[in-house]
Structures are given as structure tokens and as C-alpha cells.
Design an enzyme around this catalytic site. Structure first.
Site, PDB file in Angstrom:
ATOM      1  N   SER A   1     -18.929 -19.853  29.110  1.00  0.00           N
ATOM      2  CA  SER A   1     -18.757 -18.863  28.046  1.00  0.00           C
ATOM      3  C   SER A   1     -18.283 -17.528  28.591  1.00  0.00           C
ATOM      4  CB  SER A   1     -20.075 -18.630  27.304  1.00  0.00           C
ATOM      5  OG  SER A   1     -20.260 -19.565  26.293  1.00  0.00           O
TER       6      SER A   1
ATOM      7  N   ASP B   1     -19.365 -12.256  25.259  1.00  0.00           N
ATOM      8  CA  ASP B   1     -17.946 -12.367  24.940  1.00  0.00           C
ATOM      9  C   ASP B   1     -17.292 -10.996  24.768  1.00  0.00           C
ATOM     10  OD1 ASP B   1     -18.217 -15.106  25.003  1.00  0.00           O
ATOM     11  OD2 ASP B   1     -18.325 -15.340  22.834  1.00  0.00           O
TER      12      ASP B   1
ATOM     13  N   GLU C   1     -24.568 -14.803  23.383  1.00  0.00           N
ATOM     14  CA  GLU C   1     -23.181 -15.262  23.418  1.00  0.00           C
ATOM     15  C   GLU C   1     -22.225 -14.179  22.916  1.00  0.00           C
ATOM     16  OE1 GLU C   1     -20.367 -16.768  24.495  1.00  0.00           O
ATOM     17  OE2 GLU C   1     -21.660 -18.531  24.402  1.00  0.00           O
TER      18      GLU C   1
END
Length: 565
Positions: free
Chosen positions: A471, A278, A274
């Protein structure tokens, strides 16, 4: 000398339930024992504002400088005085430096025994096969004199609150995200091998930006993108190697610790996937932007404190904040949602945009019936849904709703909030009726490529992986907004009043094919892909400073006082 006892002022008062503090019972099978009495913990107490924000502030139509914001809408001094007196009587210690400038969160530290007496909430340790959590069930109570002064108390319970909305291509059981959701407490699983990804298409973030017509030689110089992370970490060597492979300079990435959270990289089957997704997506589509990563524990307290820290960070000064973690509205206490939404209102008043992933489990959001994911359901957040995109060169050949539920590879979240009412800017978009009268806000607002089968090539812990999920869309839009801010010479702030206006329609590619379970795509806004994916070069001029096009108001300079001779 004998210790002087504190007068029992609050202890003699009747108790009131803190509205919205009802906490659900612990759902997992676990052994239980009282939390050790002497252990010291820290809670975050949110006090009321000096004065409520005006509607024009909440919509970003009337911007406030940080000085104006603190003077008019910081913590109410009488509420702080009451909380400090209450803390002293119950043996709790205010954490020095809290509230931080602009923030309304005062942190209190004390023993489990003191906390239980102060907040009327029994605390127990519940141990599952993989972890031990401190749990409270039911409501928090406060002395009646604190009624209206305290809006939330977070941190008594430290159960994991949110899950990251990323999916590794081929990970049909979503092991990586589940492991990350547990904050590292769950049993790690092997990362997906390249052979499992060979049937999929993948793109670099730069290629996706080209599909979405980001301006040639786009720059976000002078902008900072804030990213919230509730676990995991990044390795500087991976970031350097990744951006070298893209032919881009390595971005400046700063780790900010909140509530003891730290940059803690481990393996590619953790929340590292994650974190790297990002950073790499947002920085690659917004060259020149600085990245500030706010690491906090995966609790409702950690979530709020990280967002609050990012909004009021006068060192890094993010102009846009990306959130890829969330959970169905039903999994939050009302006080948590209210406090987080209020923080997003503060962001809007200060001209800061907040983007959030809409979830990866279709219209149910992993629950029973239809659910939407919070914080994307906050009307003060740009909710980002997902598509399956294929293209050739720089041209999109197909873009439909992301729905791989049949293959156990997820689908975009979307639907109607049961908590937040229909915002004025969605009033003419035919949002379906909510399940509860309190709701009405439609999710998402916008969309972008999210299907792991057409995912993003990223580098995580020395491995090249293909990752998708909504995400990826939140940082994609955060990067787009950073580019727009640089090009427009002002921050975009709350986008919805501008982008829902009819004249902005030309800035979106309308997605009209596919569904996420209960909802189908169609012309105009829909509960799968919102207004559509960006036609960035056309959209940027619509992302003006405010909905009315006015620049932030500046405080009048004060004249220096003359000294008497």
C-alpha cells in the site's frame, strides 16, 4: 384513472446468463433470511462501448482527448435505449446524470422485489457475528435482447470485496487491515503501541524519495494524484501537522464522494491508516501535487464506480490514480475484473496512469496455492511489489525482497495471473508459466520499500505510526509519476511499454535477493520485485508521453457556421 401498465416486452423473452456474473457462495457461518422486499437499492449497469478501443489506444500509443474518447468510445446509444426500456418495464428508475460524460455506467434504482425479477437473482440477508450483508449467489440472467449490450451488473450483492494492503509495524496478526477490510463492521482492535515498533527502522517518505534518487527540489505542481479508498478517512489537522514536520507546505486534499462513500475518520485501527498512508506518501514525494481522494463503499460496485469517477473527473483531472486495495483474482467475479480492466484501458487511452499494490501475503495472496492480487494483475495497471530497504544518508545499503512471513508480518505479493494473458511487453522477461491457460501476465512490474520493519513514519488520528505494505508502494510510484509528468511536460500514461524496453534498464535498481514464497528474485524481471526499484532521476526521461514518443492527438478545430443574413 387506472395506472397504465407497461407492455410485457422483455418479460416474454427467453433469459440468458450474463457472462462472468457467477458469484460464489457466502463462505462465513451466518443466519439467513430474505432481503426485505421494499428496500430500495441502486445497481451499476455497464453497457458496451460505441466502438472498441484500438490496441494503440489501450497501450497509450495513440492518446485520445476526452472529446474524442466520448464521441468514439462512450456508451453505445442503442444499448442505453434498451437498458432504459428494460428498467421501465421492471419498475426500475435510471439515476439522473448517469452515465456521466465518458462513462458507460448507467445506475438503476428499485426495490429488492423489482431487482430480483429484473436480474433473475434471489437476494438474501446473511448475518454474521459482526455484520449483515445482502448476498446473491450464482448467476445473473437477462432478457435475450440485452445479450451483448450489457457487460456487467454490480451492486446486487454488497459483501466486502477488497482489503487494504497496509501493515502497521508490530501488528503480527494484521488486525488493522482486517478491520478496515470489513468496512468498519469488524470488531476494532487496539492500535500498536510505540514500544512494539522500537526494534524497527523507519523513514519519512522524503527520506525514501532520497534513497530512490528523486530529483533535488522535485516538484509536481500542476498535477493531481487520485487515490481510491474503500473506507476510513483523514483529518485536515493531521495532514497540516504532518507536512509541517516535514518542512513542506500542506497539500490541497479534496474528498470526492462516490456511491455515498464519505471521508469518515475514526481510529488508527481502522482504514484511516490506509487513507493517511496514501495521502502522506504520495504528497510528500511529489510536492505541489493536489490530492483527490475518492471514497466509496467496499464492494465490487463501489470499487468500479470510484475508479470510473476518477478517470472521468473533469474537475480534479488526476493524471495518475493510486489503488492500495485489492484481493486475489479468485475472489472476484469475471464480470467485475473485466469491467475494471476495461476502465483501466480507458485510463490508458486518456493518458492516465493507474498504480496498484501487489498484495501483502506473499505468493499465495492469502489463498490456496499461488495467486496474484487484482487489480494489480490487470495488464493496464502498474503493479507495485515490495522490498525491505535499509540505507544511510541518501545511499541504499541493502534492498531485498520483503518477506516477513516467518514473523507473521507479511510479504510482497507476486506471481502469474490466471486471468490475464501475457502482455507483449513481458514476452522476453521469462515470466513463469500460469496455472491456467487463460493467464500469463506477470506481477509485479516495479517495487519499492514496503516492509513494516523498514516502514514509513506517518500520522494517523493524532498518532505517529510506522506503516508498511505494498500500500505504500502504489502511492510512492504515483508520486514519482506525478513528478515525471511535471518534469516531462506531458502525462506518462501506461508505462509498461516504455519501462520494459531494454534502454530503460538503467532506470531501475535490480533486486536479486530474497523470495515471496514460491518465487525468488534474480537478475532482470522477477515475480517478487518486477523490474526493480526506481533510480528516479535516470528513469524520468524514459517516461515519455507515449511509447512512440508522440504527443496526444488533438481534434481538428471546427469552423463556426456562418449565419445567413
Amino acid at each position: 384513472m387506472p395506472t397504465k401498465k407497461t407492455a410485457s416486452h422483455f418479460a416474454t423473452q427467453s433469459r440468458i446468463i450474463l457472462p462472468g456474473s457467477q458469484k460464489a457462495a457466502f463462505a462465513q457461518t451466518a443466519t439467513e433470511k430474505p432481503a426485505p422486499a421494499a428496500i430500495r437499492i441502486t445497481v451499476s449497469v455497464v453497457v458496451k462501448r460505441k466502438a472498441p478501443l484500438k490496441t494503440a489506444n489501450r497501450l497509450g500509443k495513440e492518446r485520445l482527448t476526452r472529446v474524442q474518447f466520448r464521441q468514439a468510445h462512450g456508451p453505445d446509444p442503442n444499448a442505453l435505449k434498451l437498458v432504459r426500456a428494460f428498467a421501465k418495464e421492471y419498475g426500475l428508475t435510471p439515476v439522473p446524470g448517469t452515465p456521466a460524460p465518458g462513462s458507460r455506467i448507467i445506475k438503476l434504482t428499485g426495490s429488492i422485489t423489482a431487482m430480483q425479477k429484473a436480474f433473475g437473482a434471489p437476494l438474501v440477508h446473511k448475518t454474521t457475528e459482526t455484520a449483515t450483508y445482502r448476498v446473491r449467489e450464482g448467476s445473473i440472467t437477462l432478457p435475450s435482447e440485452l445479450s451483448g449490450s450489457v457487460e456487467a451488473v454490480l451492486g446486487l450483492d454488497n459483501r466486502p470485496q477488497a482489503e487494504p494492503h497496509f501493515r502497521i509495524a508490530g501488528d503480527t496478526r494484521n488486525f488493522a487491515a482486517r478491520t478496515a477490510q470489513a468496512g468498519g463492521f469488524a470488531t476494532p482492535h487496539a492500535s500498536i503501541q510505540p514500544s512494539a515498533q522500537q526494534a524497527n527502522i523507519s523513514y519519512t517518505p522524503v527520506q525514501v524519495a532520497q534513497f530512490y534518487q528523486f530529483p533535488a527540489n522535485a516538484s509536481a505542481a500542476g498535477q493531481t494524484i487520485g487515490i481510491l479508498e474503500l473506507g476510513g478517512g483523514y483529518r485536515a489537522a493531521d495532514i497540516t501537522a504532518y507536512f509541517k514536520s516535514l518542512g513542506q507546505p500542506t497539500p490541497k486534499v479534496t474528498a470526492v464522494s462516490v456511491d455515498g462513500g464519505k471521508n469518515s475518520p475514526s481510529t488508527s485501527s481502522s482504514a484511516d491508516g490506509e487513507v493517511m498512508l496514501d495521502i502522506e506518501v504520495s504528497a510528500a514525494v511529489a510536492p505541489g501535487a493536489n490530492i483527490a481522494v475518492y471514497f466509496a463503499p467496499n464492494t465490487d460496485q463501489g470499487f468500479l464506480d470510484a475508479l470510473d469517477a476518477a478517470i472521468h473527473d473533469t474537475t480534479n483531472k488526476p493524471s495518475v490514480i493510486s489503488i492500495s486495495w485489492g484481493s486475489a483474482e479468485a475472489n472476484w467475479t469475471q464480470q467485475s475484473m473485466t469491467a475494471l480492466d476495461a476502465a483501466c484501458q480507458s485510463a490508458a487511452a486518456l493518458g492516465i496512469t493507474v498504480t496498484a499494490a501487489a498484495g501483502d501475503n506473499g505468493s499465495t495472496d492469502g489463498g490456496t496455492g499461488n495467486n496474484v492480487d487484482f487489480p494489480s494483475s490487470s495488464p493496464h495497471v502498474l503493479a507495485c511489489g515490495g522490498t525491505k530497504l535499509t540505507g544511510s544518508g541518501t545511499t541504499i545499503t541493502s534492498e531485498v525482497v520483503w518477506n516477513e512471513l516467518a514473523n507473521n508480518e507479511g510479504a510482497t505479493g507476486g506471481g502469474v495471473s490466471n486471468v490475464f494473458p501475457l502482455p507483449a511487453w513481458q514476452s522476453s522477461t521469462n515470466v513463469p508459466a500460469p496455472g491456467k491457460a487463460t493467464g500469463g501476465r506477470g506481477v509485479p512490474d516495479v517495487c519499492g520499500n514496503a516492509d513494516p520493519a523498514t516502514g514509513y513514519t506517518v500520522r494517523v488520528d493524532g498518532q505517529d505510526l510506522v506503516i508498511g505494505g505494498t500500500s505504500a508502494v502504489a502511492p510512492l510510484w504515483a508520486g514519482l509519476i506525478a513528478v515525471a509528468n511535471q518534469q516531462n511536460g506531458a502525462t506518462a500514461g501506461l508505462l509498461q511499454p516504455q519501462i520494459y524496453a531494454a534502454k530503460a534498464k538503467a532506470g531501475f535498481r535490480d533486486i536479486t535477493s530474497g523470495d515471496n514464497g514460491s518465487f525468488s528474485a534474480g537478475p532482470g524481471w522477477d515475480a517478487c520485485t518486477g523490474l526493480g526499484s526506481p533510480i528516479t532521476a535516470t528513469l524520468i526521461p524514459f517516461l515519455t508521453t507515449t511509447a512512440s514518443g508522440k504527443k496526444p492527438t488533438k481534434p481538428k478545430p471546427t469552423k463556426p457556421t456562418k449565419r445567413k443574413k
